[in-house]
Write a protein that holds these residues in place. Structure first.
Motif, PDB file in Angstrom:
ATOM      1  N   GLY A   1       0.541  -1.219   0.146  1.00 18.82           N
ATOM      2  CA  GLY A   1       0.077   0.166  -0.076  1.00 18.82           C
ATOM      3  C   GLY A   1       1.136   1.469   0.133  1.00 18.82           C
ATOM      4  O   GLY A   1       0.173   2.398  -0.060  1.00 18.82           O
ATOM      5  N   PHE A   2       2.152   0.534   0.154  1.00 20.07           N
ATOM      6  CA  PHE A   2       3.230   2.398  -0.067  1.00 20.07           C
ATOM      7  C   PHE A   2       3.653   3.086  -1.888  1.00 20.07           C
ATOM      8  O   PHE A   2       3.886   4.257  -1.189  1.00 20.07           O
ATOM      9  N   GLY A   3       4.353   2.554  -2.339  1.00 20.02           N
ATOM     10  CA  GLY A   3       4.460   2.939  -3.470  1.00 20.02           C
ATOM     11  C   GLY A   3       5.144   2.135  -3.382  1.00 20.02           C
ATOM     12  O   GLY A   3       6.191   1.167  -2.425  1.00 20.02           O
ATOM     13  N   ALA A   4       7.183   2.420  -4.551  1.00 20.82           N
ATOM     14  CA  ALA A   4       7.926   1.823  -4.831  1.00 20.82           C
ATOM     15  C   ALA A   4       8.796   2.638  -4.576  1.00 20.82           C
ATOM     16  O   ALA A   4       8.157   4.044  -4.076  1.00 20.82           O
ATOM     17  N   ASP A   5      10.126   2.313  -3.200  1.00 25.26           N
ATOM     18  CA  ASP A   5      11.005   3.345  -3.711  1.00 25.26           C
ATOM     19  C   ASP A   5      11.336   3.957  -4.603  1.00 25.26           C
ATOM     20  O   ASP A   5      11.766   5.099  -4.487  1.00 25.26           O
ATOM     21  N   VAL A   6      12.017   3.396  -5.351  1.00 21.69           N
ATOM     22  CA  VAL A   6      12.665   4.441  -6.687  1.00 21.69           C
ATOM     23  C   VAL A   6      11.557   3.744  -7.979  1.00 21.69           C
ATOM     24  O   VAL A   6      11.029   2.478  -8.318  1.00 21.69           O
ATOM     25  N   VAL A   7      10.905   4.637  -8.719  1.00 18.79           N
ATOM     26  CA  VAL A   7      10.350   4.597  -9.747  1.00 18.79           C
ATOM     27  C   VAL A   7      10.898   5.077 -11.264  1.00 18.79           C
ATOM     28  O   VAL A   7      11.230   6.447 -11.310  1.00 18.79           O
ATOM     29  N   VAL A   8      11.110   4.446 -11.959  1.00 19.73           N
ATOM     30  CA  VAL A   8      11.824   4.879 -13.505  1.00 19.73           C
ATOM     31  C   VAL A   8      10.974   4.902 -14.594  1.00 19.73           C
ATOM     32  O   VAL A   8       9.420   4.261 -14.576  1.00 19.73           O
TER      33      VAL A   8
ATOM     34  N   ASP B   1       6.660   5.314  -3.128  1.00 23.85           N
ATOM     35  CA  ASP B   1       6.327   5.784  -1.656  1.00 23.85           C
ATOM     36  C   ASP B   1       6.848   6.574  -1.435  1.00 23.85           C
ATOM     37  O   ASP B   1       7.449   7.971  -1.928  1.00 23.85           O
ATOM     38  N   LEU B   2       6.364   7.425   0.033  1.00 20.96           N
ATOM     39  CA  LEU B   2       6.672   9.039   0.579  1.00 20.96           C
ATOM     40  C   LEU B   2       8.143   9.462   0.999  1.00 20.96           C
ATOM     41  O   LEU B   2       8.806   8.139   1.164  1.00 20.96           O
TER      42      LEU B   2
END
Length: 361
Positions: free
Chosen positions: A246-253, A270-271
């Motif tokens: 539910g947080f999102g990814a640490d890194v999005v390319v 992620d935040l």
């Protein structure tokens, strides 16, 4: 003596490319002539043909190349005929403010050959990314030649000259992916798959590949994706969040280069996470985001030029990993073609049928 060779020319915006005779001068001070052995067909070349990167037609296309040095000009040291090299478009100057601060990967004064290659009638050519490598021999600045092991096939080595290096570097150098991270990659062409490969090499725990084409998503799995999302059937932001607690990814390319996919990347992180834009947009594109969201989500929004690479450091290292069977660069080569098949390769690339067509000379 000067050379008369065949090269691939884009004469005007949207026009089909042609193979024409090109005059290549002897190398001057600080220059080298390289016999091109292989050159990948990169989407950036298509951008040039379509007028998306300036209008200095005619362009000599091709830049993702490897070859053998044939001659060097006055004052060149550390490079000699017979050296096997990957051509790069980041010939660091050593004197600009970035270089002097120990950050040569951000060099602000990279340089190209001073002399011009020309058509038979004397028309000066603008080489793609200062290289121009869809040609039998090309003239470059000596600093654009990075020596690597000649044991690597040219068709594989040349890919580090742009797309594969851009993707691997976007993940590792720009995004700072490290062990245990969650990563999402939007757009699974050659650059996106290279980002997936780089994330896997760095030890990412979860790598989510997002694309609209199931065939590309299967390719992504071959390069290390642990999960795939077809964004025509599933909201990619929600999918990435559900796969990351539910947080999102640490890194999005973001390897597409469009406003809509950039927004997906922005909200799929992620935040305090990081977004890396490595896809190349066109000059007409505009992005609108709520400034409060930019402020409130924190983290970093980065652009990655050439994967923030330093060719002299990164190219030999990655070639060594390939030769040790630890980095499957050869999987990016979908087909080997001739100079007169570049236009057809553009069409295949546009249809998503190949990762990389490679011109072999």
């Amino acid at each position: 003596m000067p050379y008369e060779v065949q090269g691939v020319i884009a004469r005007g915006k949207g026009q089909k490319v042609t193979v024409e005779t090109v005059h290549v001068p002897d190398p001057g001070p600080g220059e080298a002539v390289v016999g091109v052995r292989a050159c990948g067909v990169c989407h950036t070349d298509l951008h040039y043909r379509e007028g998306g990167i300036g209008d200095d037609f005619p362009f000599l296309l091709g830049h993702e190349a490897a070859g053998v040095v044939e001659a060097v000009g006055e004052g060149v040291s550390g490079l000699e005929p017979g050296d096997f090299v990957i051509l790069n478009w980041r010939a660091v100057c050593g004197q600009c403010r970035a270089c002097l601060r120990g950050r040569p990967q951000y060099c602000f004064a990279t340089h190209n050959a001073e002399q011009k290659m020309t058509l038979a009638d004397g028309t000066e050519l603008a080489p793609a990314l200062g290289i121009g490598a869809f040609i039998e021999k090309t003239l470059v600045a000596a600093g654009q030649c990075t020596k690597v092991s000649a044991e690597a096939p040219a068709a594989v080595a040349g890919l580090l000259g742009c797309g594969v290096m851009a993707g691997i570097g976007a993940a590792i150098n720009t995004g700072g992916v490290t062990r245990g991270d969650t990563v999402a990659v939007i757009g699974c062409g050659g650059v996106g798959d290279a980002a997936i490969l780089g994330s896997s090499l760095a030890g990412a725990a979860k790598i989510i590949a997002v694309d609209v084409d199931d065939r590309k998503l299967e390719w992504a799995r071959d390069f290390g994706a642990t999960h795939t999302v077809n964004s025509t059937a599933t909201d990619p932001v929600e999918a990435v969040r559900s796969l990351t607690g539910g947080f999102g990814a640490d890194v999005v390319v973001e390897a597409v280069g469009r406003p809509e996919t950039y927004k997906q990347a922005f909200y799929a992180r992620d935040l305090a996470g990081t977004v890396v834009l490595v896809g190349v947009p066109t000059p007409d594109m505009r992005l609108e985001l709520p400034l409060l969201d930019v402020f409130g989500r924190g983290g970093a929004l980065k652009s990655s030029w050439y994967g923030d690479c330093l060719p002299s450091r990164d190219f030999p290292m990655l070639i060594d990993l390939f030769l040790q069977n630890r980095l499957p660069l050869d999987r990016f080569v979908s087909e080997e073609i001739a100079l007169d098949q570049v236009e057809e390769a553009f069409a295949k690339m546009h249809r998503g049928e190949v990762l990389r067509s490679v011109v072999v000379l």
